[in-house]
Design an enzyme around this catalytic site. Sequence first.
Site, PDB file in Angstrom:
ATOM      1  N   HIS A 192       0.840  -1.205   0.000  1.00  0.00           N
ATOM      2  CA  HIS A 192       0.000   0.000   0.000  1.00  0.00           C
ATOM      3  C   HIS A 192       0.877   1.257   0.000  1.00  0.00           C
ATOM      4  CE1 HIS A 192      -2.727  -2.854   2.358  1.00  0.00           C
ATOM      5  NE2 HIS A 192      -3.477  -2.532   1.324  1.00  0.00           N
ATOM      6  N   LYS A 247      -0.620  -6.423  -8.014  1.00  0.00           N
ATOM      7  CA  LYS A 247      -0.953  -7.667  -7.294  1.00  0.00           C
ATOM      8  C   LYS A 247      -2.383  -8.106  -7.564  1.00  0.00           C
ATOM      9  CE  LYS A 247      -1.529 -10.063  -3.180  1.00  0.00           C
ATOM     10  NZ  LYS A 247      -2.864  -9.644  -2.765  1.00  0.00           N
ATOM     11  N   GLN A 300      -8.515  -6.888 -10.802  1.00  0.00           N
ATOM     12  CA  GLN A 300      -9.117  -5.637 -10.311  1.00  0.00           C
ATOM     13  C   GLN A 300      -8.752  -4.479 -11.235  1.00  0.00           C
ATOM     14  OE1 GLN A 300      -9.512  -4.349  -6.024  1.00  0.00           O
ATOM     15  NE2 GLN A 300      -7.580  -3.364  -6.506  1.00  0.00           N
ATOM     16  N   ARG A 314      -3.786 -10.022   4.301  1.00  0.00           N
ATOM     17  CA  ARG A 314      -4.197 -11.325   4.812  1.00  0.00           C
ATOM     18  C   ARG A 314      -3.020 -12.140   5.357  1.00  0.00           C
ATOM     19  NH1 ARG A 314      -9.441 -12.489   2.785  1.00  0.00           N
ATOM     20  NH2 ARG A 314     -10.047 -11.031   1.160  1.00  0.00           N
TER      21      ARG A 314
HETATM   22  P1  AMP Z   1      -6.337  -3.761  -0.467  1.00  0.00           P
HETATM   23  O1  AMP Z   1      -6.233  -2.958   0.791  1.00  0.00           O
HETATM   24  O2  AMP Z   1      -5.878  -5.175  -0.321  1.00  0.00           O
HETATM   25  O3  AMP Z   1      -7.677  -3.619  -1.149  1.00  0.00           O
HETATM   26  O4  AMP Z   1      -5.291  -3.121  -1.478  1.00  0.00           O
HETATM   27  C1  AMP Z   1      -5.317  -1.753  -1.790  1.00  0.00           C
HETATM   28  C2  AMP Z   1      -4.409  -1.507  -2.962  1.00  0.00           C
HETATM   29  O5  AMP Z   1      -3.075  -1.903  -2.637  1.00  0.00           O
HETATM   30  C3  AMP Z   1      -4.840  -2.302  -4.199  1.00  0.00           C
HETATM   31  O6  AMP Z   1      -4.697  -1.489  -5.355  1.00  0.00           O
HETATM   32  C4  AMP Z   1      -3.844  -3.435  -4.191  1.00  0.00           C
HETATM   33  O7  AMP Z   1      -3.598  -3.962  -5.484  1.00  0.00           O
HETATM   34  C5  AMP Z   1      -2.601  -2.769  -3.651  1.00  0.00           C
HETATM   35  N1  AMP Z   1      -1.693  -3.780  -3.098  1.00  0.00           N
HETATM   36  C6  AMP Z   1      -1.995  -4.769  -2.216  1.00  0.00           C
HETATM   37  N2  AMP Z   1      -0.915  -5.554  -1.994  1.00  0.00           N
HETATM   38  C7  AMP Z   1       0.082  -5.055  -2.754  1.00  0.00           C
HETATM   39  C8  AMP Z   1       1.452  -5.433  -2.982  1.00  0.00           C
HETATM   40  N3  AMP Z   1       2.002  -6.481  -2.362  1.00  0.00           N
HETATM   41  N4  AMP Z   1       2.183  -4.686  -3.854  1.00  0.00           N
HETATM   42  C9  AMP Z   1       1.630  -3.627  -4.490  1.00  0.00           C
HETATM   43  N5  AMP Z   1       0.354  -3.211  -4.312  1.00  0.00           N
HETATM   44  C10 AMP Z   1      -0.408  -3.926  -3.465  1.00  0.00           C
END
Ligand code: AMP
Length: 278
Positions: free
Chosen positions: A34, A148, A152, A186
Amino acid sequence: MITVRTVADLRAALAERTGSVGLVPTMGALHDGHLSLVRAAHEENDTVVMSLFVNPTQFNDARDLAAYPRTEEADAALAAEAGVDILFAPDAAELYPGGFATSIRVEGTIAETLEGAHRGRAHFDGMATVVVKLLLAAAPDTAYFGAKDAQQVVVVRRVVADLGIPVRIAVCPTVREPDGLALSSRNVLLSPGDRARAAAIPAALRALEAAAAAGERDRGALREPALDVLAEQLIALEYLEIVDPDTLEVLPTVDRTALVVIAAKVGQTRLIDNITIA
Ligand code: AMP
């Protein structure tokens, strides 16, 4: 950094600022993945807005929603340090007030296969609806997403194009642990044993990548070494597919740049990952 909880307060805070706005949508439990999006947004914009909202409509499983980690206080400190100016942390009633009846419906292969098939088609409809609401609330010049969550990104790009939303979608590379595991909110739910086994997911992707680099083009033959790696660690595979990066159609023969996507359960925790192969 200020924290706002209503769309009205977000708009009021943005009205006081000048220049470009970057939006980083998240569900919180922040990690360096993030924060890499925040850093990119900070470099490219005058104001960075991060949304922090665990969107109930994109969860198909009530237990998964209940178990999703929520760490707002720590998130606020990390966000401020990384360069967020405005943290938008609404509650569910702010985004889905009583009588809420509208949903963005995304049709076709991009929304109905892979995650759409395994989590149910409501997953991407829920994600698309909340992303559009966030884009309307923050009206950013650029919104930042992680590679990742590859499907989406494909769905968000489609929705933005179809609805004519004036925003640039920026995609940042996947941030990984030293053993290759993609950072994910997660990951904290994994037991120590499961955390060690989870490294088989990126290892499987690398095995497939190595086979492609050695000249293999057939989908079945490419998947084989990856499936072996997963079987060795008793990973419960949901899908491992080689797809066109734009249409997400399965490629029986890899004759162009392809996206390799995987979803698997390690213990009780469902993880996804992907790589691009040339
Ligand atoms: P989430 O909180 O899981 O919905 O993720 C929010 C944003 O962070 C989304 O655009 C994800 O694709 C991105 N994100 C989550 N994990 C990673 C990662 N390991 N590397 C880069 N971006 C990420």
